[in-house]
Motif scaffolding. Structure first.
Motif, mmCIF file in Angstrom:
data_model
loop_
_atom_site.group_PDB
_atom_site.id
_atom_site.type_symbol
_atom_site.label_atom_id
_atom_site.label_comp_id
_atom_site.label_asym_id
_atom_site.label_seq_id
_atom_site.Cartn_x
_atom_site.Cartn_y
_atom_site.Cartn_z
ATOM 1 N N VAL A 124 0.847 -1.183 0.000
ATOM 2 C CA VAL A 124 0.000 0.000 0.000
ATOM 3 C C VAL A 124 0.887 1.237 0.000
ATOM 4 N N LEU A 125 0.571 2.180 -0.867
ATOM 5 C CA LEU A 125 1.294 3.449 -0.935
ATOM 6 C C LEU A 125 0.856 4.338 0.226
ATOM 7 N N THR A 126 1.801 4.698 1.098
ATOM 8 C CA THR A 126 1.467 5.521 2.260
ATOM 9 C C THR A 126 2.025 6.933 2.187
ATOM 10 N N ALA A 127 2.996 7.175 1.310
ATOM 11 C CA ALA A 127 3.544 8.529 1.151
ATOM 12 C C ALA A 127 4.147 8.641 -0.238
ATOM 13 N N VAL A 161 -2.162 8.082 -2.566
ATOM 14 C CA VAL A 161 -1.920 7.472 -1.265
ATOM 15 C C VAL A 161 -3.098 6.561 -0.916
ATOM 16 N N GLY A 162 -2.786 5.362 -0.505
ATOM 17 C CA GLY A 162 -3.807 4.370 -0.215
ATOM 18 C C GLY A 162 -3.968 3.343 -1.302
ATOM 19 N N GLN A 163 -3.321 3.574 -2.456
ATOM 20 C CA GLN A 163 -3.466 2.627 -3.549
ATOM 21 C C GLN A 163 -2.763 1.315 -3.218
ATOM 22 N N ARG A 164 -3.428 0.209 -3.555
ATOM 23 C CA ARG A 164 -2.916 -1.136 -3.285
ATOM 24 C C ARG A 164 -2.347 -1.722 -4.578
ATOM 25 N N MET A 165 -1.175 -2.343 -4.451
ATOM 26 C CA MET A 165 -0.502 -2.915 -5.606
ATOM 27 C C MET A 165 0.060 -4.283 -5.250
ATOM 28 N N GLY A 166 0.436 -5.051 -6.278
ATOM 29 C CA GLY A 166 0.920 -6.403 -6.079
ATOM 30 C C GLY A 166 2.375 -6.457 -5.629
ATOM 31 N N LEU A 167 2.806 -7.674 -5.267
ATOM 32 C CA LEU A 167 4.165 -7.894 -4.772
ATOM 33 C C LEU A 167 5.074 -8.578 -5.779
ATOM 34 N N SER A 168 4.530 -9.018 -6.895
ATOM 35 C CA SER A 168 5.324 -9.824 -7.824
ATOM 36 C C SER A 168 5.959 -9.025 -8.949
ATOM 37 N N VAL A 169 5.739 -7.717 -8.951
ATOM 38 C CA VAL A 169 6.252 -6.867 -10.031
ATOM 39 C C VAL A 169 6.894 -5.619 -9.435
ATOM 40 N N GLY A 170 7.968 -5.158 -10.045
ATOM 41 C CA GLY A 170 8.600 -3.903 -9.643
ATOM 42 C C GLY A 170 9.055 -3.917 -8.195
ATOM 43 N N GLY A 171 8.884 -2.772 -7.547
ATOM 44 C CA GLY A 171 9.324 -2.624 -6.168
ATOM 45 C C GLY A 171 8.622 -3.528 -5.183
ATOM 46 N N GLY A 172 7.482 -4.075 -5.571
ATOM 47 C CA GLY A 172 6.787 -5.013 -4.695
ATOM 48 C C GLY A 172 7.630 -6.236 -4.381
ATOM 49 N N LYS A 173 8.565 -6.569 -5.267
ATOM 50 C CA LYS A 173 9.417 -7.734 -5.057
ATOM 51 C C LYS A 173 10.290 -7.583 -3.817
#
Length: 211
Positions: A75-78, A92-104
């Protein structure tokens, strides 16, 4: 859960304005807004991150962000937008996955069992370049992240973007989230974004001292 039970719970949430019932279906209600504001106001990570991100963006010209884990997502907090903003907009508050980009990076530092469960279910996906990311490639990226302490992504989630992501921990040594910068690859090179790794590492260190 029985349908009648779910309906009864939804009715309670509607009565308290946490949920609205519209022609399009159920949506969040106005009562969630004070909760969202309270989180961003009281959350120590968000408060500590903003001046650090402002400094990073001012000196590098890159959009900078802090993400924290929420289940099997981030989740983007800042966030501080660059003078030349990205072609896509995140709030802010947007939810994104963990398997791509910085989510890794978050995935790499998850507890071993949780990470293993995630990878066991992972079936691969197509990146924005059209290349299919396999489970084996994802696992390889996670190992690289643990070895080098950062992740450089290129056109994984959005075509034409490059990003640099580092982890940070709280004062007790518990993994707490990531700090990253992102920009367009037609304006900056990989070397340009790697050049700010030391500044990102310092921001991660300062976050660790304040949370």
């Amino acid at each position: 859960m029985h349908v009648a039970t779910a309906q009864r719970m939804l009715n309670h949430l509607i009565d308290r304005s946490y949920v609205n019932l519209t022609e399009a279906g159920y949506t969040l209600g106005a009562a969630v807004l004070p909760l969202a504001w309270a989180f961003t106001y009281q959350d120590r990570t968000s408060a500590a991150a903003f001046p650090l991100l402002t400094s990073i963006t001012q000196s590098t010209g890159f959009t900078s962000s802090v993400f924290v884990q929420s289940g099997e997502s981030r989740v983007l907090t800042a966030r501080v937008e660059a003078p030349s903003p990205m072609r896509y907009q995140l709030v802010v508050g947007q939810r994104m996955g963990l398997s791509v980009g910085g989510g890794k990076v978050i995935l790499a530092y998850m507890p071993e069992k949780a990470r293993g469960d995630f990878l066991e279910r992972y079936e691969g996906e197509y990146l924005s370049t059209g290349v299919r990311q396999t489970r084996e490639k994802l696992e390889s990226d996670l190992k690289t992240i643990k070895q080098q302490g950062y992740y450089l992504s290129s056109s994984e989630r959005d075509l034409g973007t490059i990003g640099l992501t580092l982890p940070f921990w709280n004062s007790k040594g518990v993994f707490s989230g990531t700090v990253n910068v992102v920009t367009h690859d037609d304006s900056y090179s990989v070397d340009d974004i790697l050049a700010c790794r030391r500044q990102l590492a310092e921001a991660a260190r300062m976050l660790s001292l304040q949370i």
